[in-house]
Design a protein around this motif. Sequence first.
Motif, short mmCIF file in Angstrom:
data_model
loop_
_atom_site.label_atom_id
_atom_site.label_comp_id
_atom_site.label_asym_id
_atom_site.label_seq_id
_atom_site.Cartn_x
_atom_site.Cartn_y
_atom_site.Cartn_z
N UNK A 138 0.83 -1.21 0.00
CA UNK A 138 0.00 0.00 0.00
C UNK A 138 0.86 1.26 0.00
N UNK A 139 2.04 1.18 0.63
CA UNK A 139 2.94 2.34 0.66
C UNK A 139 3.57 2.63 -0.69
N UNK A 140 3.55 1.69 -1.61
CA UNK A 140 4.25 1.87 -2.88
C UNK A 140 3.56 2.87 -3.80
N UNK A 141 2.33 3.23 -3.47
CA UNK A 141 1.65 4.25 -4.26
C UNK A 141 2.18 5.64 -3.93
N UNK A 142 1.92 6.62 -4.79
CA UNK A 142 2.47 7.96 -4.58
C UNK A 142 1.73 8.78 -3.52
N UNK A 143 0.58 8.31 -3.04
CA UNK A 143 -0.25 9.13 -2.17
C UNK A 143 -0.11 8.81 -0.69
N UNK A 144 0.72 7.84 -0.35
CA UNK A 144 0.81 7.42 1.06
C UNK A 144 2.24 6.94 1.32
N UNK A 145 2.98 7.70 2.09
CA UNK A 145 4.33 7.29 2.45
C UNK A 145 5.41 7.93 1.62
N UNK A 146 5.11 8.28 0.36
CA UNK A 146 6.13 8.82 -0.53
C UNK A 146 6.12 10.35 -0.59
N UNK A 147 5.22 10.98 0.15
CA UNK A 147 5.07 12.43 0.05
C UNK A 147 6.32 13.18 0.50
N UNK A 148 7.09 12.61 1.42
CA UNK A 148 8.28 13.32 1.90
C UNK A 148 9.32 13.48 0.80
N UNK A 149 9.36 12.53 -0.16
CA UNK A 149 10.29 12.65 -1.27
C UNK A 149 9.97 13.87 -2.14
N UNK A 150 8.68 14.12 -2.34
CA UNK A 150 8.27 15.31 -3.10
C UNK A 150 8.67 16.58 -2.36
N UNK A 151 8.48 16.58 -1.05
CA UNK A 151 8.86 17.75 -0.26
C UNK A 151 10.38 17.94 -0.26
N UNK A 152 11.13 16.85 -0.21
CA UNK A 152 12.59 16.91 -0.26
C UNK A 152 13.05 17.60 -1.55
N UNK A 153 12.51 17.16 -2.67
CA UNK A 153 12.92 17.75 -3.96
C UNK A 153 12.51 19.22 -4.04
N UNK A 154 11.36 19.56 -3.48
CA UNK A 154 10.92 20.95 -3.49
C UNK A 154 11.87 21.82 -2.67
N UNK A 155 12.26 21.36 -1.47
CA UNK A 155 13.16 22.14 -0.64
C UNK A 155 14.53 22.29 -1.29
N UNK A 156 15.00 21.24 -1.95
CA UNK A 156 16.27 21.34 -2.68
C UNK A 156 16.17 22.40 -3.78
N UNK A 157 15.00 22.47 -4.43
CA UNK A 157 14.78 23.46 -5.48
C UNK A 157 14.76 24.87 -4.89
#
Length: 411
Positions: A258-277
């Motif tokens: 269930x965690x392998x989907x983009x909507x649950x558990x993976x959101x921190x990766x999106x935030x990481x890339x945004x902060x790097x940007x």
Amino acid sequence: MTENAPETDRITTREAAERLGVKPETVYAYVSRGQLSSRRDPTGRGSTFDAKEVDALVRKGRREPSAGSDVTQRIRTGITLIDKDRYYFRGVDATELARSHSYEEIADWLWTGTLHRGMRFTSPPEPLAAARRAVESLPTHSGSSDRLRVAAIAAAVADPLRFDLGRDAVLGSARSLIPVLVDALPTVGEPHRGEGRLAWRLWSRLTATRPDEAFLRALDMALSLLIDHDLAASTLAVRVAASARAHPYAVVSAGLGALDGPLHGAASGLAHRMLADVLERGGAAPVVADHLRAGRRVPGLGHRLYPAQDPRAEALFGALEQLPAARRALEAAREVESTTARHVELHANVDMALAVLSLSSGMPAEAGETVFAVARTAGWIAHALEEYEEQPLRMRPSGHYSGPRPPRPAP
């Protein structure tokens, strides 16, 4: 139950279990919850139960909502309460637990109700060797989530006792599976001298940056804060698997799926890339604008269960504020929050806090997902232990059929 009730109205544990349709150990769980009373058998061979009381509990179970109703409304849990922008593990403020206890201590207490200071989880040799071989066979581009799922399956195959769903056996599996998941991941940094702690071992799997004690404590706190969060999507998947009496390794595999989907558990990766940007471009305004222009939500902001602050983010930010190396990433996160607040007031959530941790410690963007998955495994086991005490296969909803009405000719 009165003491002068005739003994003919009393039945054995096995008879009570048969009437209730549960295992004998579940009968004692009902006693511990106050749903049944018991009395020691005069012969000293166990306990006896009031037959009328057992039958009343059977009738109460039959009055529960039918299998076609909303299954989430039928799940009673004593693990996590989310209430008024706070959350609690078994009635205790979860953020206070995370500040004062290690991940292993909190996880084991959540399972057993007993706090063991200095609790450590160790990997048994055979399951660990099997998990490492399986992980090493994956393509080099495989992500941590892929490795965790494969490690869980390999560890299960190496454990011939995995089908024993007795409480002690499940606890033994849990205490070995979590460290196997961590120790099976490839090492990218030098092992820390405090390698006995799970967070310490996980650090060297996530980054080559040499940590100090404060950073390691922040990682341990992140694990502790994320142990459970009521019936999230992965936890519901876990309870469905446990309802079908899947063994603990398969239960964890269901959660990882269930965690392998983009909507649950993976959101921190999106935030990481945004902060790097944000750090690369020198400000949050153009980055936030790009997200809004593309019709995307700004990651790491808001949580539907917390109208105000996410208490997990508050606690983790508090630990990160003590780290000079996290200052720039923290400032970027605050700037994203304040920039977005010009249009809508959304507070940083735990995904944003995880992103600050991963970015400031030289971890890859997916590290937060790994931390989330390892941490949540303990909560999944806690929910599986609860579900194993319920009626099996109770989570069988009926679909609302929307196709053509029969009869129709065969194609």
